[in-house]
Design a protein around this motif. Structure first.
Motif, PDB file in Angstrom:
ATOM      1  N   UNK A 260       0.863  -1.176   0.000  1.00  0.00           N
ATOM      2  CA  UNK A 260       0.000   0.000   0.000  1.00  0.00           C
ATOM      3  C   UNK A 260       0.899   1.224   0.000  1.00  0.00           C
ATOM      4  N   UNK A 261       0.978   1.895  -1.142  1.00  0.00           N
ATOM      5  CA  UNK A 261       1.892   3.021  -1.334  1.00  0.00           C
ATOM      6  C   UNK A 261       1.073   4.255  -1.691  1.00  0.00           C
ATOM      7  N   UNK A 262       0.999   5.234  -0.774  1.00  0.00           N
ATOM      8  CA  UNK A 262       0.165   6.398  -1.024  1.00  0.00           C
ATOM      9  C   UNK A 262       0.599   7.537  -0.104  1.00  0.00           C
ATOM     10  N   UNK A 263      -0.206   8.591  -0.069  1.00  0.00           N
ATOM     11  CA  UNK A 263       0.104   9.732   0.792  1.00  0.00           C
ATOM     12  C   UNK A 263      -1.178  10.427   1.234  1.00  0.00           C
ATOM     13  N   UNK A 300       3.059  -7.879   3.853  1.00  0.00           N
ATOM     14  CA  UNK A 300       2.211  -6.686   3.769  1.00  0.00           C
ATOM     15  C   UNK A 300       3.034  -5.474   4.192  1.00  0.00           C
ATOM     16  N   UNK A 301       2.973  -4.412   3.376  1.00  0.00           N
ATOM     17  CA  UNK A 301       3.711  -3.179   3.666  1.00  0.00           C
ATOM     18  C   UNK A 301       2.802  -1.977   3.476  1.00  0.00           C
ATOM     19  N   UNK A 302       2.734  -1.133   4.488  1.00  0.00           N
ATOM     20  CA  UNK A 302       2.085   0.175   4.373  1.00  0.00           C
ATOM     21  C   UNK A 302       3.185   1.222   4.220  1.00  0.00           C
ATOM     22  N   UNK A 303       3.232   1.874   3.065  1.00  0.00           N
ATOM     23  CA  UNK A 303       4.251   2.890   2.799  1.00  0.00           C
ATOM     24  C   UNK A 303       3.544   4.203   2.475  1.00  0.00           C
ATOM     25  N   UNK A 304       3.509   5.096   3.468  1.00  0.00           N
ATOM     26  CA  UNK A 304       2.732   6.333   3.351  1.00  0.00           C
ATOM     27  C   UNK A 304       3.586   7.533   3.744  1.00  0.00           C
ATOM     28  N   UNK A 332      -2.057   2.960  11.611  1.00  0.00           N
ATOM     29  CA  UNK A 332      -1.557   2.082  10.549  1.00  0.00           C
ATOM     30  C   UNK A 332      -1.362   0.687  11.114  1.00  0.00           C
ATOM     31  N   UNK A 333      -1.857  -0.328  10.395  1.00  0.00           N
ATOM     32  CA  UNK A 333      -1.740  -1.704  10.852  1.00  0.00           C
ATOM     33  C   UNK A 333      -1.388  -2.598   9.675  1.00  0.00           C
ATOM     34  N   UNK A 334      -0.326  -3.415   9.839  1.00  0.00           N
ATOM     35  CA  UNK A 334       0.078  -4.367   8.813  1.00  0.00           C
ATOM     36  C   UNK A 334       0.187  -5.753   9.448  1.00  0.00           C
ATOM     37  N   UNK A 335      -0.383  -6.749   8.776  1.00  0.00           N
ATOM     38  CA  UNK A 335      -0.399  -8.103   9.331  1.00  0.00           C
ATOM     39  C   UNK A 335      -0.054  -9.097   8.228  1.00  0.00           C
ATOM     40  N   UNK A 336       0.873 -10.021   8.529  1.00  0.00           N
ATOM     41  CA  UNK A 336       1.284 -11.025   7.560  1.00  0.00           C
ATOM     42  C   UNK A 336       2.559 -11.702   8.025  1.00  0.00           C
ATOM     43  N   UNK A 337       3.127 -12.565   7.163  1.00  0.00           N
ATOM     44  CA  UNK A 337       4.358 -13.268   7.526  1.00  0.00           C
ATOM     45  C   UNK A 337       5.523 -12.289   7.678  1.00  0.00           C
ATOM     46  N   UNK A 338       5.664 -11.383   6.695  1.00  0.00           N
ATOM     47  CA  UNK A 338       6.678 -10.335   6.753  1.00  0.00           C
ATOM     48  C   UNK A 338       5.970  -8.997   6.536  1.00  0.00           C
ATOM     49  N   UNK A 339       6.000  -8.112   7.546  1.00  0.00           N
ATOM     50  CA  UNK A 339       5.180  -6.893   7.481  1.00  0.00           C
ATOM     51  C   UNK A 339       6.003  -5.681   7.880  1.00  0.00           C
ATOM     52  N   UNK A 340       5.549  -4.514   7.380  1.00  0.00           N
ATOM     53  CA  UNK A 340       6.234  -3.272   7.721  1.00  0.00           C
ATOM     54  C   UNK A 340       5.297  -2.084   7.577  1.00  0.00           C
ATOM     55  N   UNK A 341       5.424  -1.131   8.482  1.00  0.00           N
ATOM     56  CA  UNK A 341       4.866   0.208   8.331  1.00  0.00           C
ATOM     57  C   UNK A 341       6.031   1.147   8.068  1.00  0.00           C
ATOM     58  N   UNK A 393      10.177 -22.195   5.629  1.00  0.00           N
ATOM     59  CA  UNK A 393       9.414 -21.040   6.095  1.00  0.00           C
ATOM     60  C   UNK A 393      10.309 -19.816   6.114  1.00  0.00           C
ATOM     61  N   UNK A 394       9.861 -18.758   5.442  1.00  0.00           N
ATOM     62  CA  UNK A 394      10.643 -17.529   5.406  1.00  0.00           C
ATOM     63  C   UNK A 394      10.647 -16.863   6.779  1.00  0.00           C
ATOM     64  N   UNK A 395      11.508 -15.875   6.905  1.00  0.00           N
ATOM     65  CA  UNK A 395      11.645 -15.134   8.149  1.00  0.00           C
ATOM     66  C   UNK A 395      10.323 -14.474   8.531  1.00  0.00           C
ATOM     67  N   UNK A 396       9.915 -14.646   9.781  1.00  0.00           N
ATOM     68  CA  UNK A 396       8.754 -13.916  10.298  1.00  0.00           C
ATOM     69  C   UNK A 396       9.253 -12.555  10.761  1.00  0.00           C
ATOM     70  N   UNK A 397       8.844 -11.510  10.054  1.00  0.00           N
ATOM     71  CA  UNK A 397       9.420 -10.180  10.258  1.00  0.00           C
ATOM     72  C   UNK A 397       8.317  -9.160  10.487  1.00  0.00           C
ATOM     73  N   UNK A 398       8.471  -8.332  11.513  1.00  0.00           N
ATOM     74  CA  UNK A 398       7.536  -7.232  11.765  1.00  0.00           C
ATOM     75  C   UNK A 398       8.346  -6.002  12.144  1.00  0.00           C
ATOM     76  N   UNK A 399       8.148  -4.915  11.411  1.00  0.00           N
ATOM     77  CA  UNK A 399       8.954  -3.732  11.712  1.00  0.00           C
ATOM     78  C   UNK A 399       8.166  -2.458  11.441  1.00  0.00           C
ATOM     79  N   UNK A 400       8.498  -1.411  12.187  1.00  0.00           N
ATOM     80  CA  UNK A 400       7.974  -0.060  11.987  1.00  0.00           C
ATOM     81  C   UNK A 400       9.148   0.865  11.684  1.00  0.00           C
ATOM     82  N   UNK A 401       9.147   1.435  10.507  1.00  0.00           N
ATOM     83  CA  UNK A 401      10.174   2.412  10.121  1.00  0.00           C
ATOM     84  C   UNK A 401       9.492   3.776  10.040  1.00  0.00           C
ATOM     85  N   UNK A 402       9.650   4.559  11.094  1.00  0.00           N
ATOM     86  CA  UNK A 402       8.915   5.817  11.231  1.00  0.00           C
ATOM     87  C   UNK A 402       9.875   6.991  11.107  1.00  0.00           C
TER      88      UNK A 402
END
Length: 461
Positions: A260-263, A300-304, A332-341, A393-402
């Motif tokens: 999800x790439x928007x502004x 899942x990635x939220x890039x705003x 902002x909420x992202x859920x999945x195997x590898x996710x990022x805000x 199984x790929x890396x289970x990754x959750x991160x917030x880059x603010x």
């Protein structure tokens, strides 16, 4: 009908017949309408050339002697040419549909101009009359442009423009004198042009851009921008409210990777040369709502980029109270195997090179970010007995880059209050939560070996 002289055209008994003649001719022209009352429905459709309806005419002397009144409905549809109404009084709203250039000129008699917009890409310019007109414009679901210009007051006039859905633009220019009346505008983009002068009891300009329905697919995701830009003079006996808001409603579920790439951008600018005088001046820029992406076992990635900016720059303000604020409050909420805000943006409220005079209500400048960020990689359960081959199984990754900034300040400005305080605050009160949960392995039956199982690990930041 003739472009310059009423005496050279064909005389018809109804406006409808005259429009039919103009359509047949297929060239730009002018219809001179007798100074009388017409009880007919007027429809201008599929005109690709310019057409002017000129009211208040004496057809015998070829002179303008008054005004003309149309009691029936007036419809302008699917026309590419410039359609102009001059010296006409309308008893009903003018409906404009899929027509980019309609000009309505007021008369020397105070009246009411009502316009209803449907379809999309409409453009309407309303030039208020010298005696003062009330104006009401109601938008539809399409993208439209409205301009309101000039006009005196008949004591107390109102101008109300409601843009409706999609992306609408409203511009106010010239000298708009509403006396004891009010100016209310609701659209995605609002501009008071440099050189414009608005005199009224109340002024309320609200720019709102929002997801009117829940966004459930990436193809529906759009950039959202709400702007209020002031370059002219606004003088009121009451209050002035300038607001821009972006409201998000995004909830996308998928079994494949999501990006999800928007502004979101909410901006209020009181710019160079602007002058505002009144009671309470409220300036607010705000982003809010929710952005949620859920990709199940995929990424899942939220890039705003998320901006809320309210500012006064090289302008003069003389009010009882000044409240200037910027607020960011989107979750902002992202859920999945590898996710990022991955979220960037500014929350800013400031005065630069301004001259501010306030009464006992003082001056309050505040910037506050209360956004929240949730990144979650949920637990997965694997039954080895169901394997039909090697599984990795790929890396289970959750991160917030603010990368967000919050600021409130006054620079290179003169601020004077009479028995009032000056308060400047900036607050970042965001919440970020990144969670990864373990993957559990079990076997309800003996696994069909030889097979291999590779687990990469988990990471949260």
């Amino acid at each position: 009908m003739d472009s310059t002289d009423a005496s050279c055209g064909t005389t018809r008994t109804t406006i409808t017949d005259a429009i039919a003649d103009a359509a047949t001719a297929g060239v730009a022209g002018r219809i001179y309408v007798e100074s009388a009352t017409f009880n007919e429905v007027v429809t201008i459709s599929n005109f690709n050339v310019n057409l002017t309806l000129m009211g208040g005419w004496d057809l015998l002397t070829n002179t303008k002697v008054g005004t003309s009144t149309i009691n029936g409905a007036v419809n302008v549809t699917n026309s590419a040419g410039v359609i102009t109404f001059e010296n006409l009084i309308f008893s009903n709203p003018i409906t404009v549909s899929n027509t980019p250039n309609v000009v309505i000129n007021g008369t020397t008699t105070a009246g009411t101009i009502q316009v209803t917009l449907s379809g999309t890409n409409n453009g309407v310019t309303i030039n208020r009359g010298s005696a003062g007109d009330n104006v009401s414009v109601t938008g539809g679901s399409g993208s439209d442009t409205v301009a309101v210009n000039g006009g005196a007051t008949s004591g107390s006039n109102t101008v109300t423009v409601s843009g409706g859905g999609a992306s609408d633009s409203v511009t106010v220019s010239g000298s708009v004198d509403l006396g004891g009346g009010s100016l209310t505008v609701d659209a995605e983009s609002i501009t008071v042009s440099s050189g414009a002068t608005i005199t009224a009891a109340q002024v309320n300009l609200t720019a709102v851009a929002q997801d009117s329905l829940a966004v459930t697919d990436v193809s529906q995701l759009a950039v959202m921008t709400a702007t209020v830009t002031i370059g002219g003079v606004i003088t009121t006996t009451g209050d002035i409210t300038l607001q821009s808001k972006v409201i998000r409603n995004v909830n996308i579920l998928s079994s494949s990777d999501l990006l999800l790439d928007s502004s979101s951008s909410a901006i209020v600018e009181v710019g160079s040369g602007a002058q505002l005088s009144g009671g309470i001046l409220t300036i607010l820029a705000r982003t809010e709502g929710a952005v949620m992406s859920d990709a199940g076992s995929a990424s899942a990635t939220n890039q705003f980029n998320d901006d809320a900016i309210a500012y006064i720059n090289d302008a003069t303000v003389n009010v009882g109270t000044l409240n200037l604020s910027a607020q960011s409050a989107t979750s902002y909420s992202a859920k999945g195997r590898s996710v990022a805000n991955i979220i960037s943006g500014d929350t800013l409220a400031y005065i630069n090179d301004g001259t501010i005079t306030a009464g006992s209500g003082g001056v309050t400048i505040s910037a506050r970010d209360t956004s929240s960020f949730i990144a979650e990689s949920p637990q997965e359960e694997i039954d080895l007995s169901l394997l039909s081959g090697p599984l990795a199984l790929s890396l289970a990754l959750a991160r917030n880059e603010i990368d967000k900034h919050v600021g409130a300040y006054i620079t290179s400005s003169q601020v004077t209050t009479t028995n009032g305080n000056v308060s400047v605050t900036a607050e970042s009160n965001t919440q970020a939560n990144a969670t990864t949960r373990t993957t559990s392995v079990s076997a309800s039956l003996p696994p069909p070996f030889p097979n291999t199982l590779s687990l990469t690990g988990t990471f949260a930041a």
